[in-house]
Design a protein around this motif. Structure first.
Motif, short mmCIF file in Angstrom:
data_model
loop_
_atom_site.label_atom_id
_atom_site.label_comp_id
_atom_site.label_asym_id
_atom_site.label_seq_id
_atom_site.Cartn_x
_atom_site.Cartn_y
_atom_site.Cartn_z
N LYS A 1 7.93 17.99 -7.81
CA LYS A 1 9.07 17.37 -7.15
C LYS A 1 9.97 18.35 -6.42
N HIS A 2 9.81 19.64 -6.70
CA HIS A 2 10.61 20.64 -6.01
C HIS A 2 10.14 20.87 -4.57
N ARG A 3 8.99 20.32 -4.22
CA ARG A 3 8.42 20.52 -2.88
C ARG A 3 9.02 19.49 -1.91
N ASP A 4 9.42 19.94 -0.72
CA ASP A 4 10.08 19.07 0.26
C ASP A 4 9.21 17.86 0.61
N TYR A 5 7.91 18.08 0.76
CA TYR A 5 7.03 17.01 1.22
C TYR A 5 6.73 15.97 0.13
N ALA A 6 7.24 16.19 -1.09
CA ALA A 6 7.00 15.23 -2.17
C ALA A 6 8.07 14.15 -2.23
N SER A 7 9.03 14.17 -1.32
CA SER A 7 10.10 13.19 -1.37
C SER A 7 9.64 11.82 -0.86
N ASP A 8 10.22 10.76 -1.41
CA ASP A 8 9.90 9.41 -0.98
C ASP A 8 10.17 9.24 0.51
N GLU A 9 11.27 9.83 0.97
CA GLU A 9 11.66 9.68 2.37
C GLU A 9 10.63 10.29 3.31
N TYR A 10 10.11 11.45 2.94
CA TYR A 10 9.12 12.09 3.80
C TYR A 10 7.83 11.28 3.87
N VAL A 11 7.35 10.85 2.72
CA VAL A 11 6.11 10.06 2.68
C VAL A 11 6.26 8.79 3.52
N LYS A 12 7.39 8.13 3.38
CA LYS A 12 7.63 6.89 4.14
C LYS A 12 7.76 7.18 5.63
N SER A 13 8.48 8.23 5.99
CA SER A 13 8.71 8.51 7.40
C SER A 13 7.42 8.86 8.13
N LEU A 14 6.50 9.56 7.45
CA LEU A 14 5.23 9.88 8.08
C LEU A 14 4.41 8.61 8.32
N ALA A 15 4.42 7.68 7.35
CA ALA A 15 3.71 6.42 7.52
C ALA A 15 4.31 5.60 8.67
N ASP B 1 0.84 -1.21 0.00
CA ASP B 1 0.00 0.00 0.00
C ASP B 1 0.87 1.25 0.00
N LEU B 2 1.88 1.26 0.87
CA LEU B 2 2.76 2.43 0.95
C LEU B 2 3.57 2.59 -0.33
N SER B 3 4.02 1.48 -0.89
CA SER B 3 4.79 1.54 -2.12
C SER B 3 3.96 2.18 -3.24
N LYS B 4 2.68 1.83 -3.31
CA LYS B 4 1.81 2.42 -4.33
C LYS B 4 1.62 3.91 -4.08
N LYS B 5 1.51 4.30 -2.81
CA LYS B 5 1.39 5.73 -2.50
C LYS B 5 2.63 6.48 -2.95
N ILE B 6 3.80 5.95 -2.63
CA ILE B 6 5.05 6.62 -3.00
C ILE B 6 5.17 6.72 -4.52
N LYS B 7 4.85 5.64 -5.23
CA LYS B 7 4.92 5.66 -6.70
C LYS B 7 3.91 6.64 -7.28
N SER B 8 2.74 6.71 -6.65
CA SER B 8 1.70 7.63 -7.09
C SER B 8 2.17 9.08 -6.96
N VAL B 9 2.68 9.43 -5.80
CA VAL B 9 3.18 10.79 -5.57
C VAL B 9 4.31 11.13 -6.54
N SER B 10 5.13 10.14 -6.87
CA SER B 10 6.28 10.38 -7.76
C SER B 10 5.86 10.73 -9.18
N LYS B 11 4.60 10.46 -9.53
CA LYS B 11 4.12 10.79 -10.87
C LYS B 11 3.93 12.30 -11.05
N TYR B 12 3.93 13.02 -9.95
CA TYR B 12 3.79 14.48 -10.03
C TYR B 12 5.16 15.12 -10.23
N ASN B 13 5.69 14.98 -11.43
CA ASN B 13 7.00 15.56 -11.72
C ASN B 13 7.00 17.07 -11.55
N SER B 14 5.86 17.69 -11.78
CA SER B 14 5.77 19.15 -11.65
C SER B 14 5.87 19.62 -10.21
#
Length: 215
Positions: free
Chosen positions: A177-191, A162-175
């Motif tokens: 990616k400059h936002r700090d909260y869009a990083s894989d590490e942040y998404v995973k750490s919050l979960a 489930d988390l892997s799909k969330k991270i991959k989903s967020v990564s589709k927003y290339n536009s």
């Protein structure tokens, strides 16, 4: 808590494309895995906020890619045309759209932003969503960068998939990616943080806005 199955319809109200993925992407993936139908409605593709070197409609394309990864069908991903940062001016029109959505889909559970969200668009969706879906169970998702306070009153455990799909989903927003909260590490750490709070490996946290136990 709602028992999710093939007869369950869950509605995600996202002020802008990507808010739903950030706020409850892991839960969306889980609900679909359990057989539920998930309807995703974004009220704006935020054309006015797209970096100048990118196409204005890029978020409309990115949201389709992102929600597809979570398992949402193309016809169940709806993007409306309200202008970013001006939602309070169109409060009644937004409420009218929500009433139509409620009538069409009759969701069993609705996800929307917290009423403590400081972004004016998010706050409008939270307030009008409460009015439009007052006879439906409602959970508010967190976007910590906009939530000076958030009452994590219920948790949805996630699998690693489930988390892997969330991270991959967020990564589709290339536009975005400059936002700090869009990083894989942040998404995973919050979960991980939310999981630790309730004794699970991974989780997403929500505020209970309204919950009907007979569902």
């Amino acid at each position: 808590m709602l028992q999710v199955n093939k007869n369950t319809t869950i509605l995600i109200l996202a002020p802008h494309t990507d808010d739903g993925e950030f706020g409850c992407g892991g839960s969306i993936a889980k609900f679909i895995r359990l057989g539920a139908r998930v309807i995703y409605v974004a009220f704006s593709a935020a054309e006015q906020s797209v970096p100048k070197h990118l196409p204005k409609d890029i978020l409309r394309k990115e949201v389709l890619s992102a929600t597809k990864i979570l398992g949402i069908k193309k016809q169940d991903c709806i993007v409306l045309n309200f202008e970013v940062r001006r939602f309070p001016e169109f409060r009644q029109q937004i409420l009218d759209e929500m009433i139509k959505i409620n009538s069409k889909f009759k969701p069993n559970l609705v996800f929307l932003p917290s009423t403590n969200d400081t972004h004016q668009d998010h706050m409008t969706i939270a307030n009008e969503g409460f009015r439009a879906f007052k006879r439906t169970s409602i959970l508010a998702y967190e976007v910590p960068w906009n939530n000076p306070k958030f009452c994590a009153s219920t948790f949805i455990p996630l699998s690693k998939k489930d988390l892997s799909k969330k991270i991959k989903s967020v990564s589709k927003y290339n536009s975005q990616k400059h936002r700090d909260y869009a990083s894989d590490e942040y998404v995973k750490s919050l979960a991980i943080t939310r999981g630790v709070q309730v004794g699970f490996e991974l989780a997403e946290a929500f505020e209970i806005v309204r919950m009907f136990n007979d569902q």
